[in-house]
Design a protein around this motif. Structure first.
Motif, PDB file in Angstrom:
ATOM      1  N   LYS A 238       5.130  10.693 -52.374  1.00  0.00           N
ATOM      2  CA  LYS A 238       6.163  10.928 -53.385  1.00  0.00           C
ATOM      3  C   LYS A 238       5.584  11.002 -54.800  1.00  0.00           C
ATOM      4  N   ASP A 239       4.437  10.374 -55.017  1.00  0.00           N
ATOM      5  CA  ASP A 239       3.831  10.320 -56.355  1.00  0.00           C
ATOM      6  C   ASP A 239       2.620  11.232 -56.511  1.00  0.00           C
ATOM      7  N   ALA A 240       2.191  11.855 -55.421  1.00  0.00           N
ATOM      8  CA  ALA A 240       0.947  12.617 -55.442  1.00  0.00           C
ATOM      9  C   ALA A 240       1.147  14.023 -56.006  1.00  0.00           C
ATOM     10  N   GLU A 241       0.124  14.526 -56.669  1.00  0.00           N
ATOM     11  CA  GLU A 241       0.099  15.926 -57.086  1.00  0.00           C
ATOM     12  C   GLU A 241      -0.413  16.752 -55.909  1.00  0.00           C
ATOM     13  N   LEU A 242       0.425  17.610 -55.377  1.00  0.00           N
ATOM     14  CA  LEU A 242       0.081  18.373 -54.175  1.00  0.00           C
ATOM     15  C   LEU A 242      -0.542  19.713 -54.564  1.00  0.00           C
ATOM     16  N   LYS A 243      -1.811  19.864 -54.240  1.00  0.00           N
ATOM     17  CA  LYS A 243      -2.514  21.109 -54.555  1.00  0.00           C
ATOM     18  C   LYS A 243      -2.148  22.209 -53.567  1.00  0.00           C
ATOM     19  N   ARG A 244      -1.854  21.814 -52.338  1.00  0.00           N
ATOM     20  CA  ARG A 244      -1.502  22.784 -51.287  1.00  0.00           C
ATOM     21  C   ARG A 244      -0.251  22.286 -50.555  1.00  0.00           C
ATOM     22  N   PRO A 245       0.909  22.356 -51.192  1.00  0.00           N
ATOM     23  CA  PRO A 245       2.120  21.775 -50.589  1.00  0.00           C
ATOM     24  C   PRO A 245       2.474  22.355 -49.226  1.00  0.00           C
ATOM     25  N   ASN A 246       2.233  23.663 -49.032  1.00  0.00           N
ATOM     26  CA  ASN A 246       2.564  24.262 -47.732  1.00  0.00           C
ATOM     27  C   ASN A 246       1.682  23.703 -46.625  1.00  0.00           C
ATOM     28  N   MET A 247       0.393  23.556 -46.921  1.00  0.00           N
ATOM     29  CA  MET A 247      -0.522  22.985 -45.933  1.00  0.00           C
ATOM     30  C   MET A 247      -0.202  21.519 -45.693  1.00  0.00           C
TER      31      MET A 247
ATOM     32  N   LYS B  39       0.464  13.511 -28.263  1.00  0.00           N
ATOM     33  CA  LYS B  39      -0.853  12.934 -27.982  1.00  0.00           C
ATOM     34  C   LYS B  39      -0.823  11.407 -27.907  1.00  0.00           C
ATOM     35  N   ALA B  40      -0.160  10.783 -28.868  1.00  0.00           N
ATOM     36  CA  ALA B  40      -0.129   9.314 -28.902  1.00  0.00           C
ATOM     37  C   ALA B  40       1.111   8.747 -28.224  1.00  0.00           C
ATOM     38  N   HIS B  41       2.073   9.622 -27.878  1.00  0.00           N
ATOM     39  CA  HIS B  41       3.330   9.211 -27.251  1.00  0.00           C
ATOM     40  C   HIS B  41       4.080   8.202 -28.113  1.00  0.00           C
ATOM     41  N   LEU B  42       4.052   8.449 -29.431  1.00  0.00           N
ATOM     42  CA  LEU B  42       4.736   7.570 -30.375  1.00  0.00           C
ATOM     43  C   LEU B  42       5.634   8.378 -31.311  1.00  0.00           C
ATOM     44  N   ILE B  43       6.707   7.749 -31.743  1.00  0.00           N
ATOM     45  CA  ILE B  43       7.599   8.277 -32.765  1.00  0.00           C
ATOM     46  C   ILE B  43       7.572   7.288 -33.912  1.00  0.00           C
ATOM     47  N   HIS B  44       7.201   7.738 -35.103  1.00  0.00           N
ATOM     48  CA  HIS B  44       7.080   6.818 -36.232  1.00  0.00           C
ATOM     49  C   HIS B  44       8.395   6.102 -36.498  1.00  0.00           C
ATOM     50  N   GLY B  45       9.494   6.850 -36.582  1.00  0.00           N
ATOM     51  CA  GLY B  45      10.819   6.237 -36.708  1.00  0.00           C
ATOM     52  C   GLY B  45      11.258   5.907 -38.119  1.00  0.00           C
ATOM     53  N   ASP B  46      10.323   5.968 -39.083  1.00  0.00           N
ATOM     54  CA  ASP B  46      10.668   5.673 -40.477  1.00  0.00           C
ATOM     55  C   ASP B  46       9.836   6.559 -41.402  1.00  0.00           C
ATOM     56  N   LEU B  47       9.594   7.792 -40.947  1.00  0.00           N
ATOM     57  CA  LEU B  47       8.698   8.685 -41.660  1.00  0.00           C
ATOM     58  C   LEU B  47       9.380   9.249 -42.907  1.00  0.00           C
ATOM     59  N   SER B  48       8.679   9.167 -44.025  1.00  0.00           N
ATOM     60  CA  SER B  48       9.201   9.694 -45.287  1.00  0.00           C
ATOM     61  C   SER B  48       8.057   9.771 -46.276  1.00  0.00           C
ATOM     62  N   GLU B  49       8.348  10.234 -47.493  1.00  0.00           N
ATOM     63  CA  GLU B  49       7.349  10.325 -48.551  1.00  0.00           C
ATOM     64  C   GLU B  49       6.850   8.954 -48.996  1.00  0.00           C
ATOM     65  N   TYR B  50       7.516   7.886 -48.541  1.00  0.00           N
ATOM     66  CA  TYR B  50       7.096   6.527 -48.883  1.00  0.00           C
ATOM     67  C   TYR B  50       6.062   5.981 -47.894  1.00  0.00           C
ATOM     68  N   ASN B  51       5.997   6.556 -46.692  1.00  0.00           N
ATOM     69  CA  ASN B  51       5.114   6.051 -45.640  1.00  0.00           C
ATOM     70  C   ASN B  51       3.972   7.009 -45.321  1.00  0.00           C
ATOM     71  N   ILE B  52       3.645   7.824 -46.304  1.00  0.00           N
ATOM     72  CA  ILE B  52       2.497   8.727 -46.200  1.00  0.00           C
ATOM     73  C   ILE B  52       1.693   8.602 -47.500  1.00  0.00           C
ATOM     74  N   LEU B  53       0.389   8.410 -47.371  1.00  0.00           N
ATOM     75  CA  LEU B  53      -0.502   8.405 -48.529  1.00  0.00           C
ATOM     76  C   LEU B  53      -1.201   9.761 -48.628  1.00  0.00           C
ATOM     77  N   MET B  54      -1.622  10.137 -49.828  1.00  0.00           N
ATOM     78  CA  MET B  54      -2.420  11.345 -50.017  1.00  0.00           C
ATOM     79  C   MET B  54      -3.811  10.941 -50.484  1.00  0.00           C
ATOM     80  N   TRP B  55      -4.810  11.304 -49.682  1.00  0.00           N
ATOM     81  CA  TRP B  55      -6.183  10.947 -50.025  1.00  0.00           C
ATOM     82  C   TRP B  55      -7.094  12.129 -49.747  1.00  0.00           C
ATOM     83  N   LYS B  56      -7.807  12.584 -50.776  1.00  0.00           N
ATOM     84  CA  LYS B  56      -8.702  13.730 -50.673  1.00  0.00           C
ATOM     85  C   LYS B  56      -7.958  14.952 -50.136  1.00  0.00           C
TER      86      LYS B  56
END
Length: 260
Positions: free
Chosen positions: A161-170, A185-202
């Motif tokens: 939510k706070d990151a500057e996205l250089k390639r938003p489509n990607m 692959k992992a047979h999992l559903i995050h269940g609370d996925l949002s812009e708060y539960n994703i970090l942007m690194w490199k």
């Protein structure tokens, strides 16, 4: 085994939050996080060589706090400490009602939080070994989870939510892959996925806060998947990205998934 007073004296030298002068409210918050049992776990991590110093808070969440820690070689890690307070217990309870893995624990607050810590560790392991970008889990004990630190010495990676996205489509496609590949692959559903539960690194998204993740055979799997899809679509639509139809993503996710 040293006495608790000796352990606490050792921790005072290595846990920054125990050294500083704070207000009454700040001390109360610290007491909720650094209770006696938690301090003993941190001491165990220190004597086992996982942690040398606990420095500062990276983030404060609904269930607990994440701290920047280092080992004896000054290598950074993240230490997530789940609070054992009543409010945390009530929130966690909502996610596990009817789950057979937690049978008999719902009335025991501390044991439930310990089981929740174990669950997040195993979910992270499951994502990690299946190629989903998450912080690599290192170790856990009771209400403490040690994992890879996402960031550098200048600070942690920002939330989506706070990151500057250089390639938003990607980035959008990569976030959708968390849903599709996480399920297939992992047979999992995050269940609370949002812009708060994703970090942007490199310039890459990293999935975090996986304690509530459910297995793909959950009776309410479709609803949880759709909620995750809609949250990601909403965020990226507001960024001007051409989003994929939610039903198309759901079909791609659930169709042909391997059975556990």
């Amino acid at each position: 085994m040293p006495s608790y007073d000796e352990i606490y004296a050792h921790l005072e030298r290595h846990v920054d939050d125990l050294k500083t002068n704070k207000t009454g409210d700040e001390r109360q918050t610290d007491a909720e996080v650094f209770d006696k049992q938690t301090l003993l776990v941190i001491y165990d991590f220190m004597t086992a060589g996982y942690v040398d110093s606990v420095h500062y808070t990276i983030s404060t969440g609904k269930e607990g706090n994440v701290f920047y820690v280092t080992d004896e070689d000054d290598e950074p890690f993240a230490l997530k400490i789940f609070r054992t307070s009543t409010s945390t217990f009530k929130r966690v309870s909502k996610y596990i009602e009817g789950d057979p893995r937690f049978k008999g624990l719902c009335g025991n607050r501390r044991k439930l939080i310990y089981a929740w810590t174990n669950k997040e560790f195993k979910n992270l392991q499951r994502y990690h070994v299946n190629g989903i970008r998450v912080p690599e889990p290192i170790e856990f004990e009771k209400n403490c989870l040690l994992m890879e630190y996402i960031g550098d010495k200048n600070g942690p990676a920002p939330q989506l939510k706070d990151a500057e996205l250089k390639r938003p489509n990607m980035t959008y496609k990569e976030c959708i892959s968390f849903i599709v590949d996480g399920y297939k692959k992992a047979h999992l559903i995050h269940g609370d996925l949002s812009e708060y539960n994703i970090l942007m690194w490199k310039d890459k998204p990293v999935l975090i806060d996986c304690g509530q993740a459910l297995t793909s055979d959950h009776f309410n799997a479709k609803d949880f998947l759709m909620r995750d899809i809609n949250n990601i679509n909403r965020f990226f639509k507001n960024k001007g990205v051409d989003i994929i139809d939610p039903e198309e993503i759901l079909e791609k996710t659930m169709n042909g998934s391997e059975k556990q």
